[in-house]
Design a protein around this motif. Structure first.
Motif, mmCIF file in Angstrom:
data_model
loop_
_atom_site.group_PDB
_atom_site.id
_atom_site.type_symbol
_atom_site.label_atom_id
_atom_site.label_comp_id
_atom_site.label_asym_id
_atom_site.label_seq_id
_atom_site.Cartn_x
_atom_site.Cartn_y
_atom_site.Cartn_z
ATOM 1 N N GLN A 51 29.013 40.191 44.078
ATOM 2 C CA GLN A 51 30.285 40.394 44.770
ATOM 3 C C GLN A 51 30.110 40.114 46.256
ATOM 4 O OE1 GLN A 51 31.176 44.451 43.129
ATOM 5 N NE2 GLN A 51 33.254 43.617 43.154
ATOM 6 N N ALA A 52 31.108 39.484 46.856
ATOM 7 C CA ALA A 52 31.093 39.223 48.298
ATOM 8 C C ALA A 52 31.265 40.548 49.035
ATOM 9 C CB ALA A 52 32.211 38.262 48.667
ATOM 10 N N ALA A 53 30.365 40.834 49.955
ATOM 11 C CA ALA A 53 30.429 42.070 50.736
ATOM 12 C C ALA A 53 31.571 42.029 51.751
ATOM 13 C CB ALA A 53 29.106 42.301 51.451
ATOM 14 N N CYS A 54 32.006 40.818 52.092
ATOM 15 C CA CYS A 54 33.099 40.604 53.030
ATOM 16 C C CYS A 54 33.628 39.194 52.770
ATOM 17 C CB CYS A 54 32.613 40.765 54.476
ATOM 18 S SG CYS A 54 31.254 39.654 54.901
ATOM 19 N N GLU A 55 34.597 38.720 53.547
ATOM 20 C CA GLU A 55 35.067 37.350 53.375
ATOM 21 C C GLU A 55 33.923 36.387 53.670
ATOM 22 O OE1 GLU A 55 39.809 37.862 54.217
ATOM 23 O OE2 GLU A 55 38.626 36.821 55.719
ATOM 24 N N GLN A 56 33.880 35.295 52.925
ATOM 25 C CA GLN A 56 32.763 34.368 53.059
ATOM 26 C C GLN A 56 33.243 32.927 52.925
ATOM 27 O OE1 GLN A 56 29.623 33.835 49.839
ATOM 28 N NE2 GLN A 56 28.496 35.016 51.370
ATOM 29 N N LEU A 57 32.823 32.092 53.876
ATOM 30 C CA LEU A 57 33.074 30.650 53.812
ATOM 31 C C LEU A 57 31.734 29.969 53.572
ATOM 32 C CD1 LEU A 57 35.269 28.400 54.172
ATOM 33 C CD2 LEU A 57 34.380 28.152 56.493
ATOM 34 N N PHE A 58 31.667 29.122 52.553
ATOM 35 C CA PHE A 58 30.459 28.463 52.068
ATOM 36 C C PHE A 58 30.652 26.964 52.317
ATOM 37 C CE2 PHE A 58 28.122 26.671 48.394
ATOM 38 C CZ PHE A 58 26.979 27.457 48.307
ATOM 39 N N LEU A 59 30.187 26.460 53.460
ATOM 40 C CA LEU A 59 30.432 25.084 53.905
ATOM 41 C C LEU A 59 29.234 24.193 53.587
ATOM 42 C CD1 LEU A 59 32.119 22.978 55.490
ATOM 43 C CD2 LEU A 59 31.074 23.886 57.568
ATOM 44 N N VAL A 60 29.418 23.266 52.662
ATOM 45 C CA VAL A 60 28.329 22.366 52.264
ATOM 46 C C VAL A 60 28.196 21.256 53.299
ATOM 47 C CG1 VAL A 60 27.446 20.849 50.449
ATOM 48 C CG2 VAL A 60 28.785 22.877 49.834
ATOM 49 N N VAL A 61 26.992 21.112 53.858
ATOM 50 C CA VAL A 61 26.760 20.083 54.865
ATOM 51 C C VAL A 61 25.878 18.949 54.346
ATOM 52 C CG1 VAL A 61 27.190 21.588 56.835
ATOM 53 C CG2 VAL A 61 24.870 21.404 55.930
ATOM 54 N N GLN A 62 25.183 19.200 53.231
ATOM 55 C CA GLN A 62 24.359 18.151 52.632
ATOM 56 C C GLN A 62 24.204 18.437 51.147
ATOM 57 O OE1 GLN A 62 20.266 17.987 53.940
ATOM 58 N NE2 GLN A 62 20.133 15.820 53.487
ATOM 59 N N ALA A 83 33.866 26.402 50.068
ATOM 60 C CA ALA A 83 34.468 27.402 49.182
ATOM 61 C C ALA A 83 34.703 28.662 50.003
ATOM 62 C CB ALA A 83 33.537 27.702 48.014
ATOM 63 N N PHE A 84 35.780 29.370 49.689
ATOM 64 C CA PHE A 84 36.086 30.618 50.380
ATOM 65 C C PHE A 84 36.213 31.720 49.345
ATOM 66 C CE2 PHE A 84 39.208 33.726 51.894
ATOM 67 C CZ PHE A 84 38.581 34.133 53.064
ATOM 68 N N TRP A 85 35.508 32.837 49.569
ATOM 69 C CA TRP A 85 35.581 33.976 48.669
ATOM 70 C C TRP A 85 36.086 35.188 49.437
ATOM 71 C CZ3 TRP A 85 30.677 31.228 48.131
ATOM 72 C CH2 TRP A 85 30.662 30.379 47.012
ATOM 73 N N GLU A 86 36.983 35.931 48.804
ATOM 74 C CA GLU A 86 37.525 37.160 49.374
ATOM 75 C C GLU A 86 36.495 38.290 49.241
ATOM 76 O OE1 GLU A 86 40.535 37.539 50.737
ATOM 77 O OE2 GLU A 86 41.487 35.654 50.155
ATOM 78 N N GLU A 87 36.636 39.314 50.056
ATOM 79 C CA GLU A 87 35.794 40.496 49.937
ATOM 80 C C GLU A 87 35.923 41.065 48.523
ATOM 81 O OE1 GLU A 87 35.252 44.939 51.878
ATOM 82 O OE2 GLU A 87 36.546 43.472 52.883
ATOM 83 N N GLY A 88 34.787 41.361 47.901
ATOM 84 C CA GLY A 88 34.768 41.930 46.561
ATOM 85 C C GLY A 88 34.812 40.917 45.434
ATOM 86 N N GLU A 89 35.065 39.643 45.737
ATOM 87 C CA GLU A 89 35.164 38.624 44.696
ATOM 88 C C GLU A 89 33.783 38.283 44.136
ATOM 89 O OE1 GLU A 89 37.118 34.185 43.950
ATOM 90 O OE2 GLU A 89 37.186 35.067 45.947
ATOM 91 N N TRP A 90 33.675 38.283 42.814
ATOM 92 C CA TRP A 90 32.441 37.860 42.156
ATOM 93 C C TRP A 90 32.313 36.347 42.309
ATOM 94 C CZ3 TRP A 90 28.696 40.929 40.313
ATOM 95 C CH2 TRP A 90 29.003 42.280 40.144
ATOM 96 N N HIS A 91 31.108 35.873 42.610
ATOM 97 C CA HIS A 91 30.911 34.442 42.804
ATOM 98 C C HIS A 91 29.447 34.064 42.629
ATOM 99 C CE1 HIS A 91 29.983 36.188 46.716
ATOM 100 N NE2 HIS A 91 29.326 35.068 47.012
ATOM 101 N N GLU A 92 29.225 32.768 42.450
ATOM 102 C CA GLU A 92 27.868 32.219 42.410
ATOM 103 C C GLU A 92 27.951 30.739 42.739
ATOM 104 O OE1 GLU A 92 26.368 32.888 38.401
ATOM 105 O OE2 GLU A 92 26.808 30.830 37.861
ATOM 106 N N LEU A 113 41.001 25.245 58.224
ATOM 107 C CA LEU A 113 40.646 24.106 57.397
ATOM 108 C C LEU A 113 41.831 23.720 56.520
ATOM 109 C CD1 LEU A 113 37.169 25.399 56.177
ATOM 110 C CD2 LEU A 113 37.592 23.654 57.921
ATOM 111 N N LYS A 114 41.890 22.449 56.167
ATOM 112 C CA LYS A 114 42.913 21.960 55.244
ATOM 113 C C LYS A 114 42.428 22.236 53.829
ATOM 114 C CE LYS A 114 45.177 17.710 53.794
ATOM 115 N NZ LYS A 114 44.637 17.031 52.665
ATOM 116 N N GLU A 115 43.289 22.863 53.015
ATOM 117 C CA GLU A 115 42.892 23.138 51.635
ATOM 118 C C GLU A 115 42.758 21.819 50.878
ATOM 119 O OE1 GLU A 115 44.076 25.979 47.873
ATOM 120 O OE2 GLU A 115 45.042 26.272 49.815
ATOM 121 N N ALA A 116 41.644 21.665 50.181
ATOM 122 C CA ALA A 116 41.352 20.417 49.476
ATOM 123 C C ALA A 116 42.127 20.340 48.177
ATOM 124 C CB ALA A 116 39.860 20.312 49.188
#
Length: 121
Positions: A51-62, A83-92, A113-116
């Motif tokens: 679970q995300a402990a807080c809001e999280q932005l996962f920006l792939v650079v390579q 990818a953006f995950w909300e606080e508490g959201e399960w993710h991998e 950011l512009k939503e893809a």
């Protein structure tokens, strides 16, 4: 001017949540509880489901890989996408060939950011 290093040599290995072939280098912290880090997800690497402990932005650079959110659907992701995950959201996330990711974590992130639209890799 100062030059800083952000490479796998400055990262520490992470095995939490069943993760494998994953290391992360901390980049900065701020008084506003912002955390920025650089993840080096190696070939066949996995950031285990948690679970995300807080809001999280996962920006792939390579590189490229797959991300999964709370709905359980896998989505392909590649350099230039986030990818953006909300606080508490399960993710991998995982990658067959490896990817480098900048991770931004805070209680509240204001995205510009512009939503893809769905894309093919």
């Amino acid at each position: 001017m100062k030059i800083f290093q952000c490479t796998t040599d400055t990262a520490r290995e992470i095995a939490a949540f069943g993760s494998r072939n994953l290391s992360m280098a901390r980049i900065l912290n701020s008084e506003e509880s912002l955390h920025v880090g650089c993840m080096f997800i190696g070939p066949e690497g996995l950031v285990g489901r948690h679970q995300a402990a807080c809001e999280q932005l996962f920006l792939v650079v390579q590189g490229e890989g797959v991300v999964k959110g709370g709905d359980g659907n896998e989505m392909p992701i590649q350099a230039g996408y986030a990818a953006f995950w909300e606080e508490g959201e399960w993710h991998e996330s995982k990658s067959e060939r490896g990817m480098t990711v900048i991770v931004f974590e805070a209680r509240k992130l204001s995205l510009h950011l512009k939503e893809a639209e769905y894309y093919n890799r």
